[in-house]
Design an enzyme around this catalytic site. Structure first.
Site, mmCIF file in Angstrom:
data_model
loop_
_atom_site.group_PDB
_atom_site.id
_atom_site.type_symbol
_atom_site.label_atom_id
_atom_site.label_comp_id
_atom_site.label_asym_id
_atom_site.label_seq_id
_atom_site.Cartn_x
_atom_site.Cartn_y
_atom_site.Cartn_z
ATOM 1 N N LYS A 159 -32.047 35.329 47.224
ATOM 2 C CA LYS A 159 -31.040 36.514 47.340
ATOM 3 C C LYS A 159 -30.149 36.086 48.597
ATOM 4 O O LYS A 159 -28.992 36.264 48.352
ATOM 5 C CB LYS A 159 -31.839 37.847 47.393
ATOM 6 C CG LYS A 159 -32.701 37.929 46.232
ATOM 7 C CD LYS A 159 -33.378 39.478 46.421
ATOM 8 C CE LYS A 159 -34.216 39.539 47.814
ATOM 9 N NZ LYS A 159 -35.469 38.892 47.819
ATOM 10 N N ARG B 218 -39.410 28.198 55.597
ATOM 11 C CA ARG B 218 -38.632 28.831 56.345
ATOM 12 C C ARG B 218 -39.334 29.569 57.654
ATOM 13 O O ARG B 218 -38.803 29.553 58.717
ATOM 14 C CB ARG B 218 -38.039 30.110 55.506
ATOM 15 C CG ARG B 218 -36.981 30.926 56.544
ATOM 16 C CD ARG B 218 -36.351 31.905 55.834
ATOM 17 N NE ARG B 218 -37.167 32.855 54.963
ATOM 18 C CZ ARG B 218 -37.035 33.988 54.279
ATOM 19 N NH1 ARG B 218 -35.367 34.265 53.926
ATOM 20 N NH2 ARG B 218 -37.793 35.025 53.915
ATOM 21 N N ARG C 84 -34.889 48.421 45.998
ATOM 22 C CA ARG C 84 -36.299 47.726 45.898
ATOM 23 C C ARG C 84 -37.352 48.627 45.198
ATOM 24 O O ARG C 84 -38.309 48.123 44.992
ATOM 25 C CB ARG C 84 -36.859 47.249 47.493
ATOM 26 C CG ARG C 84 -36.567 45.934 47.658
ATOM 27 C CD ARG C 84 -37.320 45.617 48.850
ATOM 28 N NE ARG C 84 -37.773 44.257 49.024
ATOM 29 C CZ ARG C 84 -36.809 43.228 49.720
ATOM 30 N NH1 ARG C 84 -35.581 43.573 49.972
ATOM 31 N NH2 ARG C 84 -37.299 42.222 50.208
ATOM 32 N N ARG D 164 -39.584 33.565 61.020
ATOM 33 C CA ARG D 164 -39.417 34.953 60.773
ATOM 34 C C ARG D 164 -41.219 35.357 60.575
ATOM 35 O O ARG D 164 -42.039 34.878 59.927
ATOM 36 C CB ARG D 164 -38.979 35.383 59.396
ATOM 37 C CG ARG D 164 -37.626 36.054 59.468
ATOM 38 C CD ARG D 164 -37.198 36.145 58.470
ATOM 39 N NE ARG D 164 -37.914 37.030 57.133
ATOM 40 C CZ ARG D 164 -37.277 37.413 56.061
ATOM 41 N NH1 ARG D 164 -35.678 36.916 55.904
ATOM 42 N NH2 ARG D 164 -37.751 37.963 55.209
ATOM 43 N N ARG E 33 -46.256 40.195 49.806
ATOM 44 C CA ARG E 33 -44.903 40.745 49.634
ATOM 45 C C ARG E 33 -44.531 40.648 48.023
ATOM 46 O O ARG E 33 -43.811 41.146 47.271
ATOM 47 C CB ARG E 33 -43.904 40.154 50.290
ATOM 48 C CG ARG E 33 -43.850 40.370 51.875
ATOM 49 C CD ARG E 33 -43.412 39.464 52.741
ATOM 50 N NE ARG E 33 -41.893 38.917 52.497
ATOM 51 C CZ ARG E 33 -41.433 37.720 52.937
ATOM 52 N NH1 ARG E 33 -42.103 36.945 53.896
ATOM 53 N NH2 ARG E 33 -40.190 37.287 52.736
HETATM 54 P P1 B4P Z 1 -34.241 34.156 50.382
HETATM 55 O O1 B4P Z 1 -34.843 34.282 49.056
HETATM 56 O O2 B4P Z 1 -32.682 33.985 50.394
HETATM 57 O O3 B4P Z 1 -34.809 34.909 51.098
HETATM 58 P P2 B4P Z 1 -34.469 36.324 51.461
HETATM 59 O O4 B4P Z 1 -33.280 36.995 50.725
HETATM 60 O O5 B4P Z 1 -34.450 36.688 52.974
HETATM 61 O O6 B4P Z 1 -35.782 37.326 50.600
HETATM 62 P P3 B4P Z 1 -36.660 38.319 51.386
HETATM 63 O O7 B4P Z 1 -37.150 39.260 50.173
HETATM 64 O O8 B4P Z 1 -38.106 37.550 51.978
HETATM 65 O O9 B4P Z 1 -36.226 39.060 52.424
HETATM 66 P P4 B4P Z 1 -35.351 40.553 52.896
HETATM 67 O O10 B4P Z 1 -34.838 40.406 54.216
HETATM 68 O O11 B4P Z 1 -34.553 41.126 51.521
HETATM 69 O O12 B4P Z 1 -34.659 32.595 50.855
HETATM 70 C C1 B4P Z 1 -36.025 32.266 51.445
HETATM 71 C C2 B4P Z 1 -35.790 30.787 51.827
HETATM 72 O O13 B4P Z 1 -35.856 29.801 50.614
HETATM 73 C C3 B4P Z 1 -34.849 30.347 52.771
HETATM 74 O O14 B4P Z 1 -35.549 29.597 53.925
HETATM 75 C C4 B4P Z 1 -33.882 29.546 52.023
HETATM 76 O O15 B4P Z 1 -33.293 28.361 52.912
HETATM 77 C C5 B4P Z 1 -34.778 29.029 50.777
HETATM 78 N N1 B4P Z 1 -34.000 28.838 49.590
HETATM 79 C C6 B4P Z 1 -33.306 29.515 48.923
HETATM 80 N N2 B4P Z 1 -32.952 28.972 47.804
HETATM 81 C C7 B4P Z 1 -33.533 27.759 47.621
HETATM 82 C C8 B4P Z 1 -33.454 26.700 46.733
HETATM 83 N N3 B4P Z 1 -32.517 26.758 45.693
HETATM 84 N N4 B4P Z 1 -33.978 25.510 47.046
HETATM 85 C C9 B4P Z 1 -35.017 25.456 47.927
HETATM 86 N N5 B4P Z 1 -34.891 26.526 49.251
HETATM 87 C C10 B4P Z 1 -34.147 27.516 48.767
HETATM 88 O O16 B4P Z 1 -36.804 41.608 52.998
HETATM 89 C C11 B4P Z 1 -37.723 41.319 54.287
HETATM 90 C C12 B4P Z 1 -38.448 42.659 54.392
HETATM 91 O O17 B4P Z 1 -37.718 43.660 54.800
HETATM 92 C C13 B4P Z 1 -39.406 43.228 53.252
HETATM 93 O O18 B4P Z 1 -40.507 42.518 52.934
HETATM 94 C C14 B4P Z 1 -39.293 44.675 53.478
HETATM 95 O O19 B4P Z 1 -40.630 44.851 54.242
HETATM 96 C C15 B4P Z 1 -38.005 44.972 54.301
HETATM 97 N N6 B4P Z 1 -37.128 45.545 53.338
HETATM 98 C C16 B4P Z 1 -35.827 45.000 53.076
HETATM 99 N N7 B4P Z 1 -34.987 45.626 52.151
HETATM 100 C C17 B4P Z 1 -35.812 46.842 51.990
HETATM 101 C C18 B4P Z 1 -35.593 48.111 50.966
HETATM 102 N N8 B4P Z 1 -34.324 48.040 50.410
HETATM 103 N N9 B4P Z 1 -36.555 48.916 50.796
HETATM 104 C C19 B4P Z 1 -37.637 48.708 51.593
HETATM 105 N N10 B4P Z 1 -37.992 47.771 52.384
HETATM 106 C C20 B4P Z 1 -37.097 46.838 52.705
#
Ligand code: B4P
Length: 211
Positions: free
Chosen positions: A34, A148, A109, A154, A166
């Site tokens: 995402k 990552r 979410r 992180r 998660r």
């Molecule tokens: P991504 O999948 O891009 O990771 P993300 O968006 O950060 O997802 P996540 O759900 O963990 O984080 P968020 O900040 O929303 O990439 C992951 C890795 O994969 C990266 O290293 C990337 O380079 C790699 N990658 C991507 N595509 C690839 C491909 N095609 N091939 C190989 N590698 C690839 O949430 C974090 C925390 O914040 C949550 O757990 C929660 O506690 C809180 N939170 C955030 N929003 C919230 C909400 N709305 N409500 C409640 N809590 C919330």
């Protein structure tokens, strides 16, 4: 009819583009890409990228009271309270100008957050136009997050048990939004396996139908 090299159809398209905002949700389990894809899509389509994860991490990095309270919840892989992220998003929507619309990354979410977002947008004369759902296999999610953790450190990526939690939280609390969006006719599944460029091409193709 052509005036100054611009056809009537081009003028109408330009005019409606100016007054229409397009709002996309990018959706999928942790590690589905995402955040990675949102940065590229927001640049390509002139959308304002709103990531609740980034906003919360910025609060933690700045050492605010909110950040301190949310830090322990996030490090366990749990969701922060709905009202916290809803407030963060509302503030950002109202302060964002000169964009073609919004790309919501990691928000909503929960179904409660989805209802709140829909209400916020409706009150401002907008709606959710499309929900793009990245479909990625479980083992690939874990592989990406573990990698990552090595690169970015992180805290929520470091512990395999937190990664699994998660993913479980996503299945239990976030995935039900898909049914909500299917009923509204805005659900668009996208294959999230493959290279970042391949997936970007698929997502761009889906978004071009709107913008
Ligand atoms: P991504 O999948 O891009 O990771 P993300 O968006 O950060 O997802 P996540 O759900 O963990 O984080 P968020 O900040 O929303 O990439 C992951 C890795 O994969 C990266 O290293 C990337 O380079 C790699 N990658 C991507 N595509 C690839 C491909 N095609 N091939 C190989 N590698 C690839 O949430 C974090 C925390 O914040 C949550 O757990 C929660 O506690 C809180 N939170 C955030 N929003 C919230 C909400 N709305 N409500 C409640 N809590 C919330």
């Amino acid at each position: 009819m052509t005036v100054l090299g611009v056809t009537f159809l081009q003028f109408i398209k330009y005019y409606f583009k100016k007054i229409s905002m397009f709002n996309f949700l990018i959706f999928g389990p942790p590690g589905s890409g995402k955040g990675t894809q949102s940065v590229k899509l927001a640049e390509k389509f002139n959308l304002k990228h709103l990531s609740t994860g980034d906003m919360l991490r910025a609060e933690i990095a700045a050492g605010t009271g909110l950040g301190k309270r949310m830090s322990s919840i996030m490090s366990k892989g749990e969701l922060v309270p709905d009202e916290v992220v809803i407030e963060l998003i509302a503030t950002k929507i109202d302060s964002s100008k000169d964009c073609a619309g919004f790309l919501f990354d990691g928000f909503p979410r929960t179904v409660a957050q989805t209802i709140a977002l829909e209400k916020m947008l409706n009150e401002r004369g907008m709606k959710i136009d499309s929900m793009l759902v990245l479909d990625v296999e479980h083992d690939e999610l874990v592989k990406r997050l573990v990698l990552r953790a090595e690169q970015s450190g992180r805290p929520d990526d470091k512990d395999p048990a937190v990664i699994e939690n998660r993913i479980d939280v996503y299945r239990a609390k976030t995935e039900p939004i898909i049914d909500f969006c299917k009923k509204k006719g805005i659900y668009q599944p996208v294959n999230g396996m493959g290279t970042i460029d391949d997936i970007f091409g698929r997502l761009s193709g889906s978004m071009k139908k709107f913008i």
